[in-house]
Scaffold this active site. Structure first.
Site, PDB file in Angstrom:
ATOM      1  CE1 TYR A 152      -3.640   2.547   0.518  1.00  9.21           C
ATOM      2  CE2 TYR A 152      -2.003   3.585   1.916  1.00  9.21           C
ATOM      3  CZ  TYR A 152      -3.187   3.654   1.201  1.00  9.21           C
ATOM      4  OH  TYR A 152      -3.898   4.823   1.165  1.00  9.21           O
ATOM      5  CD1 TRP A 154      -0.365   8.502  -1.393  1.00  9.08           C
ATOM      6  CD2 TRP A 154      -0.394   9.705  -3.274  1.00  9.08           C
ATOM      7  NE1 TRP A 154      -1.299   9.490  -1.245  1.00  9.08           N
ATOM      8  CE2 TRP A 154      -1.336  10.246  -2.377  1.00  9.08           C
ATOM      9  CE3 TRP A 154      -0.240  10.302  -4.512  1.00  9.08           C
ATOM     10  CZ2 TRP A 154      -2.124  11.351  -2.693  1.00  9.08           C
ATOM     11  CZ3 TRP A 154      -1.011  11.405  -4.831  1.00  9.08           C
ATOM     12  CH2 TRP A 154      -1.949  11.925  -3.928  1.00  9.08           C
TER      13      TRP A 154
END
Length: 823
Positions: A152, A154
């Site tokens: 996980y 950006w």
């Protein structure tokens, strides 16, 4: 910055007279062609156009090295994030070579050495062997459920080089993995909103800014700081959101900021600041709603026609269900907002065309589902949903929501699952079932086999033996860092692909050095909602040291697993980019919009800009629903806005009822203790994207005594003998951090603000359960607790702490230096 008078000036003169050489010059106007043509460019110097989350970039290269960067298209407001390309490429924090933790390489099974062991440089061949063999071992022994690839973080700007997507693609073609559900940004809202509105809502296009500027009379920024968050976008910012907020400022309209902190946006816009205790947005909304009902000003006709279940909510609002009317006096005690202000807001909102621009920080708290649900309910009571300039919006602060959607083409992109023959049953079908809420990763690693509730279903955690992370920085963005450290001691192996020695890379067993986006070729759209530009992302310099792109890394690993062709589809980097561009080209042609052929676009080295039509400029969210709710029903069971959700009610959760309500969290400003008397709020930083760019020279603009700054109210500072610039220790039962005090009246009394994204830098890791974070990472202090059984989102903004002046010699921050390496 002024445009150059003579656009035919030599590149050397051009660069000499501007901060970048491109700033102030519109590339879309054709100027860049003369600037980067071979005739104009001195042999040792060139300007390359590329892009990142913080927008289109012009990067000046001299003798093969980046010397300067800045906006490739004039930015409406200065965006310092665009100025540090060189810092990213040549930082002291870069991972230069494949590295393996010494104990792991030697076969030591003590995983508690992670984060404090020495590192050993290995060859790429040796690193690939280690990774390939370990993934095969775990999959053969435990199946796909033994491998977690939440990865996980950006999105990596670019249609091809998206780290997380490439990792998932590799693991899919080699046999599957455990994934994650949801995200940290909107964990609570994105699960509750489909029950209320039939859509995820938080990532949807908003009523056009043109309509806001024309029709809105009051704009409310509620827990939103767009001047900070619009400096970036999920793909790449088109910079238009900031331009529209600048126009809003100039319009003279009434702007209100409801926030514990007097934010950059509040200051810039000259807005009215209503300080509020963190995590009490729902009581304030309830107090406003109660005032509307008690003064008979709520829009009963709208509620009857367009909503479902309001009567049940009103019984709660008036105190008929629990004996507590949620009036302005009640709300004032919880929020710190004066009674007369609450009543005035109710009157102003209902008599003026009001747009409630809700941020996401208010749902990153225990019971976070309630804040967005209650904002939709309040907007329904005002009756302005679907009217020009009225209602609510949840993405004006994010990725330029509200910028009119352009007509053109949209790039294709790499997918996590290669094409599967129609109807063919594969293990990919099972892969999608193996996922748990992203914010529950520590819980999952620590408690394999545990079952949790989630959105009306049950999820049982798998027994994870190997974690592979490519992109993202959980040891900064996940809550309760000290518990996370224990959780990441559980798996047999932790592999990380990284550009820098982030706190996450330091906790791994194997670290593979990855290129920045400036060391590879790619393409990206801009604006997320506007789809306004296609930016070339040209390689600026060759890969530094021994870095490889994620695509090349996973191609080699797929080759070793015998599935290279499935992973690459026999395409090179440029083959993929041509295909993605062709997808946009074909769509644009259908829309009767001209685009150059790929070769010409790539050679010209400038963005393609699409335009929005008049219909897009006048678009109003929920207008069609308002005009004809029968013909245009919402995707809810009733087809209406569900103020009461029968579906949610039947889940029988004790922490999320069938209608929006206030449930007191264990920790917040109204529930402090003598040991932890202050509330903590963790806003987004101005000079970073979460933890990205934390290692650059931008840090010098905000660090206090070489620490993360903490905002503390002058009265709270005075009682503790703290003055501006002091190093302070912030602590609670979960951990302790050092920070630099910023004494101010720009934060509500009783709350301190420590911006998220500071790199975790523990002193003496392994010698204490609660090592001191020398750099001020706020998640050392926050609670790792789901928002509720409904969404299981993250809840950092319900947290209490104590602050004291630090005495003695403060340990130096070391996280931005290379870790210990074995000789």
């Amino acid at each position: 910055m002024k445009k150059q008078d003579n656009i035919n000036a030599s590149r050397r003169d051009f660069i000499k007279h501007s901060s970048l050489g491109l700033a102030g010059t519109s590339l879309s106007g054709g100027v860049v062609g003369s600037l980067v043509s071979s005739k104009a460019v001195a042999a040792e110097q060139s300007t390359v156009v590329t892009a990142a989350h913080w927008g289109p970039l012009g990067v000046v290269v001299e003798d093969g090295k980046v010397v300067k960067s800045g906006p490739a298209i004039p930015a409406p407001l200065t965006n310092e994030l665009q100025s540090v390309v060189a810092d990213q490429l040549y930082s002291e924090t870069r991972v230069k070579y494949p590295m393996v933790r010494k104990g792991y390489l030697e076969g030591n099974k003590d995983t508690s050495l992670r984060g404090r062991d020495e590192w050993v440089r290995v060859s790429w061949e040796q690193a690939f062997d280690l990774v390939a063999k370990e993934i095969k071992r775990v999959r053969d022994s435990y199946g796909a459920t033994g491998i977690y690839a939440g990865s996980y973080g950006w999105y990596s700007s670019g249609s091809l080089h998206a780290a997380r997507t490439l990792l998932h693609r590799y693991l899919n073609v080699t046999g599957g993995f455990v994934g994650s559900k949801g995200d940290y940004s909107t964990g609570a809202a994105q699960v509750i909103m489909p029950h209320v509105l039939g859509t995820i809502e938080v990532y949807e296009q908003q009523t056009s800014w043109e309509t806001i500027l024309e029709s809105s009379e009051i704009v409310v920024l509620w827990s939103a700081n767009p001047l900070t968050t619009l400096r970036i976008a999920w793909t790449s910012t088109d910079q238009e959101g900031l331009a529209y907020f600048k126009k809003l400022k100039e319009s003279g309209k009434r702007i209100i900021c409801i926030d514990p902190v007097r934010s950059e946006s509040c200051e810039f816009l000259g807005a009215e600041w209503i300080p509020i205790n963190t995590a009490t947005d729902v009581p304030l909304m309830l107090g406003i709603a109660h005032t509307l009902v008690s003064e008979d000003k709520h829009d009963k006709a709208f509620l009857k026609k367009y909503t479902s279940g309001y009567d049940k909510f009103e019984e709660y609002l008036l105190g008929k269900t629990d004996g507590q009317p949620k009036d302005a006096t009640w709300a004032s005690k919880l929020t710190g907002v004066p009674v007369e202000v609450i009543k005035q807001l109710a009157n102003d909102f209902v008599t003026k065309r009001t747009m409630l621009m809700g941020g996401w920080g208010m749902q990153r708290q225990r019971h976070g589902e309630q804040s967005h649900w209650m904002m939709v309910t309040l907007a329904s009571m005002l009756g302005q949903i679907g009217l020009p300039g009225g209602g609510f919006g949840f993405s004006y602060h994010y990725a330029n929501g509200g910028v009119p959607t352009a007509t053109g083409g949209i790039l294709g992109s790499i997918t996590a699952n290669p094409a599967v023959q129609a109807g063919e049953k594969t293990w990919l079908d099972e892969t999608s079932k193996m996922a748990f809420p992203v914010a529950r990763v520590a819980d999952a690693l620590l408690n394999p086999g545990k079952t949790i509730q989630y959105n009306g279903t049950e999820i049982t955690y798998p027994d994870i033996k190997l974690v592979y992370w490519a992109g993202g920085n959980p040891f900064v963005h996940h809550q309760d860092t000290n518990t996370l450290v224990k959780a990441f001691h559980k798996p047999d192996t932790f592999i990380v692909n990284e550009v820098n020695w982030t706190p996450t890379a330091r906790m791994a067993d194997i670290v593979l050095p990855v290129t920045t986006s400036y060391e590879r070729n790619d393409l990206t759209m801009s604006g997320d909602y506007s789809m306004m530009n296609i930016y070339p992302m040209k390689q600026v310099v060759p890969p530094q040291f021994e870095a490889k792109s994620d695509y090349d890394i996973f191609t080699e690993l797929a080759k070793r697993a015998g599935v290279e062709e499935q992973f690459t589809e026999n395409k090179s980097e440029m083959d993929w980019l041509k295909g993605f561009y062709q997808t946009a080209f074909d769509a644009a042609r259908k829309n009767r919009v001209l685009m150059p052929k790929f070769e010409k676009f790539w050679e010209e080295n400038k963005p393609i800009t699409f335009k929005a039509n008049e219909k897009a400029k006048k678009w109003v969210r929920y207008e069609e629903f308002r005009n004809d709710p029968l013909l245009n029903p919402l995707g809810t069971p009733s087809g209406k806005i569900e103020i009461y959700s029968d579906v949610v009610a039947k889940m029988n959760y004790d922490d999320c009822k069938g209608y929006p309500s206030w449930m007191e969290p264990a920790e917040f400003a109204g529930n402090t203790t003598a040991e932890a008397p202050l509330a903590l709020v963790t806003p987004h930083p101005y000079y970073r994207l979460h933890s990205q760019l934390a290692h650059t020279s931008l840090r010098q603009k905000y660090a206090v005594n070489d620490r993360e700054p903490v905002l503390i109210h002058k009265d709270d500072a005075a009682t503790r003998g703290i003055v501006d610039g002091d190093i302070v220790r912030i602590f609670n039962s979960r951990g302790q951090v050092l920070a630099g005090a910023v004494v101010t009246d720009g934060i509500i009394k009783g709350t301190v603000a420590l911006h998220e994204g500071a790199w975790y830098d523990p002193a003496n890791l392994g010698q204490s359960d609660k090592p001191l974070c020398k750099n001020g990472c706020p998640n050392v202090l926050t609670r790792d607790e789901g928002t509720s059984k409904l969404a299981q989102g993250n809840s950092p903004n319900t947290c209490i702490v104590q602050v004291e002046k630090f005495t003695g010699e403060a340990p130096a921050v070391t996280v931005f230096k290379q870790p210990k390496q074995s000789a």
